[in-house]
Enzyme design. Structure first.
Site, PDB file in Angstrom:
ATOM      1  CG  HIS A 120      14.320  54.002  -6.914  1.00 21.49           C
ATOM      2  ND1 HIS A 120      15.226  54.761  -6.505  1.00 21.49           N
ATOM      3  CD2 HIS A 120      15.014  53.234  -8.075  1.00 21.49           C
ATOM      4  CE1 HIS A 120      16.404  54.641  -7.139  1.00 21.49           C
ATOM      5  NE2 HIS A 120      16.266  53.708  -8.211  1.00 21.49           N
ATOM      6  CG  ASP A 180      19.902  54.406  -6.477  1.00 21.66           C
ATOM      7  OD1 ASP A 180      20.250  55.257  -7.178  1.00 21.66           O
ATOM      8  OD2 ASP A 180      19.788  53.314  -6.731  1.00 21.66           O
ATOM      9  CG  HIS A 196      24.516  52.941  -7.064  1.00 21.20           C
ATOM     10  ND1 HIS A 196      24.919  54.092  -7.530  1.00 21.20           N
ATOM     11  CD2 HIS A 196      23.113  52.641  -7.696  1.00 21.20           C
ATOM     12  CE1 HIS A 196      23.949  54.489  -8.501  1.00 21.20           C
ATOM     13  NE2 HIS A 196      22.882  53.637  -8.417  1.00 21.20           N
ATOM     14  CG  HIS A 233      22.088  58.556  -9.849  1.00 20.21           C
ATOM     15  ND1 HIS A 233      22.591  57.969 -11.073  1.00 20.21           N
ATOM     16  CD2 HIS A 233      21.725  57.432  -9.024  1.00 20.21           C
ATOM     17  CE1 HIS A 233      22.365  56.563 -11.106  1.00 20.21           C
ATOM     18  NE2 HIS A 233      21.758  56.224  -9.793  1.00 20.21           N
TER      19      HIS A 233
END
Length: 307
Positions: A265, A242, A238, A80
């Site tokens: 991720h 990321d 969101h 973030h």
């Protein structure tokens, strides 16, 4: 379009709870010289405390992005904050932190961005370098993948699809032809979790600092947070946040197209490492600068740039 390198005008100190450890953490964002990049400095350690925010330093981690230096000193949940730097065009900054995890704040990038803008941004004389990726790259499989495709535009197009077999999120998609023009529209979107998954996450020793103040909690066909969602498709937006934060570990503003389906991720990190594995895959149009650190000291004044 050529863009100048950028830092912040004044030092900024923030404090908050770390999502996974539950510890109270303090970070200081400190203006940095041209060509130094984004650097983390662990002030709780006396040596080997410098970690460059770079794709080379990405290491495996659960439910967050984590980077580590050659000595195993790490900092996690950086995604973030990295998105905030990407959104604001910040290329040079020192982040002092008194622990191994960035505070989660409200679960989005909004507080980071608001506080940075309150301090002000500083344009620097040097231009940013331009990364040119020469061909298409894809990692994952047909159900879960991230793909990069080159284009002739000076922008990043993104097409992100998220799909859950639940009664609330279901399938969501976010598309933008030029995502850098839309970053502030997704900056306020929060991390999220299904209530039924919390027990498993707690068993992993994670989310000790999680609460309704910093995450959306989904229970069945509703969310437990008062006030509801901040925007339509907050969940996929969101995940896009990321992804962009992780991509900024390339140390460049990537142009082209990113297509992602059920990504995360880990896949984004693998994509970056695949691209940068061979110098024939890309070119960087700029002077080639390298950063050298005197790791024996944890004082920020010991960080030097070597051309």
């Amino acid at each position: 379009m050529d863009l100048h390198q950028k830092t912040i005008k004044k030092k900024l100190v923030l404090e908050g709870i770390a999502l996974h450890s539950g510890a109270l953490v303090k970070i200081a964002l400190i203006p940095s010289e041209e060509n130094t990049g984004i650097i983390f400095l662990r002030t709780d350690l006396k040596k080997n405390s410098v970690i460059k925010a770079c794709w080379k330093n990405i290491v495996p981690s659960s439910l967050c992005t984590k980077i580590s230096n050659q000595y195993g000193v790490s900092v996690s949940t950086i995604e973030h904050l990295m998105f905030s730097f990407y959104a604001l065009g910040i290329t040079n900054l020192l982040i002092e932190i008194n622990g191994p995890e960035i505070p989660i704040m409200d679960g989005s990038s909004k507080i980071f961005i608001d506080e940075i803008l309150n301090k002000g941004l500083l344009n620097q004389k040097s231009k940013v370098s331009h990364l040119i990726i020469k061909k298409t790259f894809e990692v994952g499989d047909k159900d879960r993948f991230i793909r990069y495709e080159p284009s002739q535009t000076n922008s990043l197009e993104i097409d992100y699809t998220l799909e859950y077999k639940d009664h609330f999120i279901k399938k969501q998609n976010f598309r933008s032809k030029d995502v850098r023009k839309n970053v502030l529209d997704i900056a306020h979107t929060r991390t999220f979790c299904h209530q039924e998954d919390l027990e498993k996450i707690f068993a992993m020793g994670l989310a000790k600092g999680g609460s309704l103040d910093n995450a959306i909690i989904i229970s069945g066909n509703k969310i437990l947070n008062q006030g509801g969602l901040r925007c339509k498709n907050e969940f996929v937006k969101h995940k896009t946040l990321d992804c962009l934060g992780d991509l900024y570990l390339s140390n460049q503003f990537i142009n082209g197209k990113i297509t992602c389906n059920q990504g995360g991720h880990e896949l984004t990190g693998i994509l970056l490492k695949k691209i940068f594995k061979d110098k024939k895959n890309y070119t960087i149009e700029s002077s080639d600068l390298s950063v050298n650190f005197k790791e024996k000291s944890f004082n920020s004044e010991e960080i030097q740039v070597v051309v």
